[in-house]
Design an enzyme around this catalytic site. Sequence first.
Site, PDB file in Angstrom:
ATOM      1  N   LEU A 155       6.094 -28.493  21.697  1.00 55.25           N
ATOM      2  CA  LEU A 155       5.511 -27.890  20.499  1.00 55.25           C
ATOM      3  C   LEU A 155       6.491 -28.016  19.335  1.00 55.25           C
ATOM      4  CD1 LEU A 155       4.157 -24.778  22.389  1.00 55.25           C
ATOM      5  CD2 LEU A 155       2.760 -26.602  21.411  1.00 55.25           C
ATOM      6  N   PRO A 156       6.046 -27.697  18.117  1.00 59.06           N
ATOM      7  CA  PRO A 156       6.961 -27.866  16.981  1.00 59.06           C
ATOM      8  C   PRO A 156       8.220 -27.001  17.067  1.00 59.06           C
ATOM      9  CG  PRO A 156       4.687 -27.712  16.202  1.00 59.06           C
ATOM     10  CD  PRO A 156       4.674 -27.406  17.672  1.00 59.06           C
TER      11      PRO A 156
ATOM     12  N   LYS B   6      14.573 -28.681  10.273  1.00 54.71           N
ATOM     13  CA  LYS B   6      14.638 -27.555  11.216  1.00 54.71           C
ATOM     14  C   LYS B   6      15.693 -27.793  12.283  1.00 54.71           C
ATOM     15  CE  LYS B   6      12.687 -27.730  14.897  1.00 54.71           C
ATOM     16  NZ  LYS B   6      11.886 -28.042  16.074  1.00 54.71           N
TER      17      LYS B   6
ATOM     18  N   LYS C 164      20.148 -31.680  21.917  1.00 53.46           N
ATOM     19  CA  LYS C 164      19.095 -32.293  21.090  1.00 53.46           C
ATOM     20  C   LYS C 164      19.333 -32.020  19.615  1.00 53.46           C
ATOM     21  CE  LYS C 164      15.492 -34.616  20.070  1.00 53.46           C
ATOM     22  NZ  LYS C 164      14.182 -34.090  19.796  1.00 53.46           N
TER      23      LYS C 164
END
Lengths: 297, 297, 297, 297
Positions: free
Chosen positions: B63-64, B234, B166
């Site tokens: 998901l985002p 983000k 990540k």
Amino acid sequence: MTTAAFLGLGAMGYPMASHLTRLGETLVWNRTPGRAEQHAAEFGSRAVTLEETAQADVIFTCLPTSDDVEGLLDRLLPLLKPGTIWVDCTSGRPAAGREQAQRLQQAGAAFLDAPVSGGPTGAKAGTLAVMVGGETEVLERARPLIESFGGTVLRVGPVGTGFAVKAVNNVLMAVHLWATAEGFASLQQQGVDLDAALSVINASSGRSFSSENKFPKILKREFAPFFKLSLLAKDAGIALENVQEVRGSAPLLAQTAMLLRAAQASQSEDADHAELVKFVEAMFGHGTLIAGEASSS
Amino acid sequence: MTTAAFLGLGAMGYPMASHLTRLGETLVWNRTPGRAEQHAAEFGSRAVTLEETAQADVIFTCLPTSDDVEGLLDRLLPLLKPGTIWVDCTSGRPAAGREQAQRLQQAGAAFLDAPVSGGPTGAKAGTLAVMVGGETEVLERARPLIESFGGTVLRVGPVGTGFAVKAVNNVLMAVHLWATAEGFASLQQQGVDLDAALSVINASSGRSFSSENKFPKILKREFAPFFKLSLLAKDAGIALENVQEVRGSAPLLAQTAMLLRAAQASQSEDADHAELVKFVEAMFGHGTLIAGEASSS
Amino acid sequence: MTTAAFLGLGAMGYPMASHLTRLGETLVWNRTPGRAEQHAAEFGSRAVTLEETAQADVIFTCLPTSDDVEGLLDRLLPLLKPGTIWVDCTSGRPAAGREQAQRLQQAGAAFLDAPVSGGPTGAKAGTLAVMVGGETEVLERARPLIESFGGTVLRVGPVGTGFAVKAVNNVLMAVHLWATAEGFASLQQQGVDLDAALSVINASSGRSFSSENKFPKILKREFAPFFKLSLLAKDAGIALENVQEVRGSAPLLAQTAMLLRAAQASQSEDADHAELVKFVEAMFGHGTLIAGEASSS
Amino acid sequence: MTTAAFLGLGAMGYPMASHLTRLGETLVWNRTPGRAEQHAAEFGSRAVTLEETAQADVIFTCLPTSDDVEGLLDRLLPLLKPGTIWVDCTSGRPAAGREQAQRLQQAGAAFLDAPVSGGPTGAKAGTLAVMVGGETEVLERARPLIESFGGTVLRVGPVGTGFAVKAVNNVLMAVHLWATAEGFASLQQQGVDLDAALSVINASSGRSFSSENKFPKILKREFAPFFKLSLLAKDAGIALENVQEVRGSAPLLAQTAMLLRAAQASQSEDADHAELVKFVEAMFGHGTLIAGEASSS
């Protein structure tokens, strides 16, 4: 047949000049003459005085800075034959290159800036990347000699642009190395297995030449002399000068140029460029990056 | 036989989930159900309600943001079977991952953070790099399913470290892209042939994944939607948060995180991450980077 | 008549609490009780147990971090009278302030964040600047007490905004100090009389509180303990957290926050904030800033 | 009696030259001659040709850049009387100043770099801060004239150091302005009353000349032309050049120099330096700083 001369038999120049001997007579000169004689003995080049190199058809220089090249040019300019090509493989300043080209032109000679990437390994293998600034026609005349040590030889524009591209290449390498070190310092504090992290990043979009070729050694604390930190700081300074000359804005390159000077100030004169990692670690304030190891935070 | 569920069939999740169907029953769910039905029709998965996914042995989310995952976890937690493994492939926050793991543990379930790199292309090919945080034993149970879409699957440490790696990978990719754009903006002003410069840098020490894979398209002004700039901003924010949590100093990562927010503010909501180059050009103040082209300065 | 309590008698709290005694009964508490007894002996306050402070009408806290305040709140919350006002003069985190306010409200009490600027000197003189977040009506009730130590008392918005303004104030002070140090390190290398340069800059547009109040001492190498570098680094971190929370871009503040962490890592735990100059000098790589002195470059 | 000449009657030079007329004959020259005639009519100076200014005992220049001064020097050098003092009030480059001093010395004349701070207001009032580089004895001869417009006149070192100090002063002013704008953009998003925040910061340690003198107008969106952004960007560039010349590390100054170029690129040629705030707002990505106003976040 073409006679080549090679001035500056350092970690790069020594193996680069060795390839020229396959194509014809090769004169070699070095500030400390013993090194030239060693080259002659090893590769069949001929150790000569600085003045004698003026008889070559193509003169290569590979020195620490443009100022060093200027010093040699001052002495050789009155002695040069018309038609000589001067190929400067130094990581120099574009403005210096343009000035040298002008002085040579007035003496009937030509100039190429032809800095190289690939390190001593690439120099020995004859696979260096060469970024050339200058007239296409001049490059074509010198190409066979340049290709003796160059795997990729590309003209990137008029005189000075080879130096400009080299400065950008080197500051990018520094950016990648520095940012990767910051990232790993952070990961270490978060309990990450650094060896595994490096493997997976090198299979991912965050990889770079620096992460693939330098970081495996850094995590083993291997800092063999390869390319001096002081020279990398100089190159980043050239890149920043070029940005300022065109009144551009390059915040990441500028920041890196500044940080490299700080790293240099904290290390010995002979420190390898990869040792910038030690300054990144000191700034981060915790531990030392070692493969597979992670602090318990 | 293992039943898998995959929640979130976006640009990444849709092709990732397709590989699971080769290994056994695969339940799929998406916020907009039409996409799940399409997946079922195309790959033989089964489109189900959110509640039905709780019956799976291994639940994947992609998901985002971590907040989106938390929303689903709130609803599914009371329904989960003991022994369930929840594998979150979102580019999430380490702290959120640790909290989710704790909640799942109390319900007798286990958690792996397993974000991926490689883009839609790698997802389709099943060659993604997967950076896994969590218990080794849990990973080994889920490994066959993860390897259905992953080419490199590596455990990097305890829960949360997959997300941490990540975030660093992505901010590094952003650093490389941004710095390369700054360098090329400067070279363009200096009269350099950008196409040749890119070729020679990609054969040199300044190369990166970004310069090799993104810049050839950027110089052709191709900005196909691939990975949103807002998501990259983000991710860089997560990397910076992690640096601050351990009270570290990472000046280049911090500056890049800030610049990405500025680039995002100047672009449309759907802009691809490579469009950050347009903001770099605007900051630099001259022209547009186009292959082979150079201003006359 | 109002009873006040003051918790945390450090370099700031000790003199701040002394002014309260002029207005009525003042209970004082400190982690190390000897300090409270000394305060009582010197100013006529009353040294009490932590639990006894819950009887005050207005409770002041002035501690290193929001976490420290939370620790006290946990213990006092069950004991508070309805109508109590808790005034937190700590340089805290806005999010922590909002949470504390909520907890107090559920207990029928009210909260103001009221961090101060002016240092021990301003605290002794009762001339501190106080930036208040919270309800206007609550502030008006507490104002007489706050004005006992505050020269400028201004409400800047709802709960948390006092902390937000204080974080920005402190990071600005740090930016000014750091940038001035960089400028002077450069001037020193250029053969400038630093004392004269400081005088003329302090009569010019480049002046700041930092250049006017801190730099004259720095050039004399006076680094008396005043405000810890570690606390300034923490405050800059809060400012950066706040920028990230609203997804803003503040490259100079972020850079300064990162550099402060590096300076902190290179100094002792007790280093004064002005000692960041020593790290700036180390980065610059030459000499030490001393009044009137200039290298011969 | 001393005859003075003033070359360059811009926003600064016009009022500066007016004070000289009180001390004796004052020759004035401007690129657009109408302005010189207006000065003569208003203050009793004498509008002359460029060549006629060579007859003055002390020649003042106040021009946009060192290049402009060099252009005038080329034309006047052959005409100068021995013993002439050339006082350059331009915000110039130290290296250019040193070269000009050398050329003047060969003609038997002397040079002072004497840039000023205080803006048109200070110039009218005759209260400018003047930072002087050059020989003490030369300064003493020119001092009465310089003090006609200078409130603080200080020698900061040999030729070039006046320019060096001015560049640092101006980049500091830019740093303070930029950082304050970043801070206020963040506060606005956090629901802070900006007017109150400015008042309390101006009573606190985060204050600066920029926050005290510029920010009250900025919060009212008043950007009257005062000092061009393009000139401030040039000055910051000089400061950065000077850092690089001594191989120093000044990350905050470098970043500010880069950001100023970006701000300049986004504004009209005539933008005032305070309009850099508009670029800070655009980077931050939300709203516009207006007194007392705060978003509801």
